[in-house]
Write an enzyme that holds these catalytic residues in place. Structure first.
Site, mmCIF file in Angstrom:
data_model
loop_
_atom_site.group_PDB
_atom_site.id
_atom_site.type_symbol
_atom_site.label_atom_id
_atom_site.label_comp_id
_atom_site.label_asym_id
_atom_site.label_seq_id
_atom_site.Cartn_x
_atom_site.Cartn_y
_atom_site.Cartn_z
ATOM 1 N N ASP A 46 0.847 -1.081 0.041
ATOM 2 C CA ASP A 46 -0.017 -0.065 -0.054
ATOM 3 C C ASP A 46 0.836 1.348 0.046
ATOM 4 O OD1 ASP A 46 -2.017 -1.763 0.164
ATOM 5 O OD2 ASP A 46 -1.973 -1.619 2.468
HETATM 6 N N1 URA Z 1 -1.134 -5.997 3.869
HETATM 7 C C1 URA Z 1 -1.708 -4.928 3.734
HETATM 8 O O1 URA Z 1 -2.876 -4.588 4.349
HETATM 9 N N2 URA Z 1 -0.939 -4.059 3.239
HETATM 10 C C2 URA Z 1 0.249 -4.028 2.523
HETATM 11 O O2 URA Z 1 0.879 -3.106 1.953
HETATM 12 C C3 URA Z 1 0.809 -5.439 2.586
HETATM 13 C C4 URA Z 1 0.142 -6.347 3.094
#
Ligand code: URA
Length: 228
Positions: A101
């Site tokens: 993310d």
């Molecule tokens: N899980 C998440 O919620 N976000 C990420 O960036 C990676 C794994």
């Protein structure tokens, strides 16, 4: 490999510019001018443009310490793409191995090798990803047990589990085998907590270099490439 393709992979030329160079007689193979774009280049051939030897760029394998506020895609989407940190020619040709993310930091792999990338991201490989997770509320035993034994994510039919180990009152290590959308955040939400900081520490046996500052990258070694 065809000569026009070889020239493109060795330089920043487009296929049509490579064809123009060929047409103008600026390309030689072992000293002999070649004008045919479909000429088959063999391993032992020495290809030159204007007398200067060129060799194609080999496969590339990089680790990036992804900083906060950038997206793991090629398209800027409100935040810049992680590719802005890769100060290399033809960076746009690199595949980003899996997604983090925009607000997740840590280990991100990039490669030109689609098969290698697939071996890491394919759901069947269940390649473990280890995250350091910081939560809004104190962690209790019930939450740890639920993360370890399996939680049902909103919109999913099968529960998912991880290996959760508490670090301190508000943080834990969580290792997961899948890579579902927002998986760590959704798992923590499912046990009644909220992720406030997420950092990927490792993928399989490959750990982010402690010496790499956010935004820095380095090429992987042969041993690291062979881990996957
Ligand atoms: N899980 C998440 O919620 N976000 C990420 O960036 C990676 C794994």
């Amino acid at each position: 490999m065809r000569l026009d393709k070889y020239l493109c992979s060795a330089t920043e030329l487009t296929r049509s510019l490579a064809k123009k160079l060929l047409h103008r007689g600026e390309v030689t193979c072992d000293g002999e001018v070649i004008k045919d774009p479909g000429f088959k280049v063999a391993e032992h051939h020495v290809i030159c443009i204007d007398g200067e030897p060129v060799t194609p760029m080999g496969e590339r394998y990089l680790m990036l310490h992804k900083p906060d506020n950038c997206v793991s895609s090629h398209v800027d989407d409100g935040h810049p793409s992680v590719l802005i940190y890769i100060d290399q020619p033809r960076r746009e040709e690199l595949k980003i191995v899996g997604r983090l993310d925009a607000d997740t930091t840590g280990l991100l792999l990039l490669t030109s090798d689609g098969k290698w990338s697939h071996r890491i991201t394919s759901p069947n490989s269940r390649c473990p990803k280890r995250y350091r997770v910081t939560l809004a509320d104190p962690i209790d035993q019930h939450q740890l047990d639920a993360l370890n034994s399996g939680v049902l994510l909103h919109g999913e039919s099968e529960p998912v589990s991880g290996q959760a180990e508490q670090i301190d009152s508000h943080s834990l290590w969580l290792t997961i085998g899948e890579g579902k959308y927002h998986q760590v955040k959704r798992m923590c939400a499912a046990v009644g907590n909220k992720v406030v900081d997420l950092h990927r520490h490792s993928i399989g046996e490959l750990t982010l270099d402690s010496g790499l500052a956010p935004g820095e990258w380095r090429a992987l070694t042969q041993e690291e490439i062979a881990l996957f």
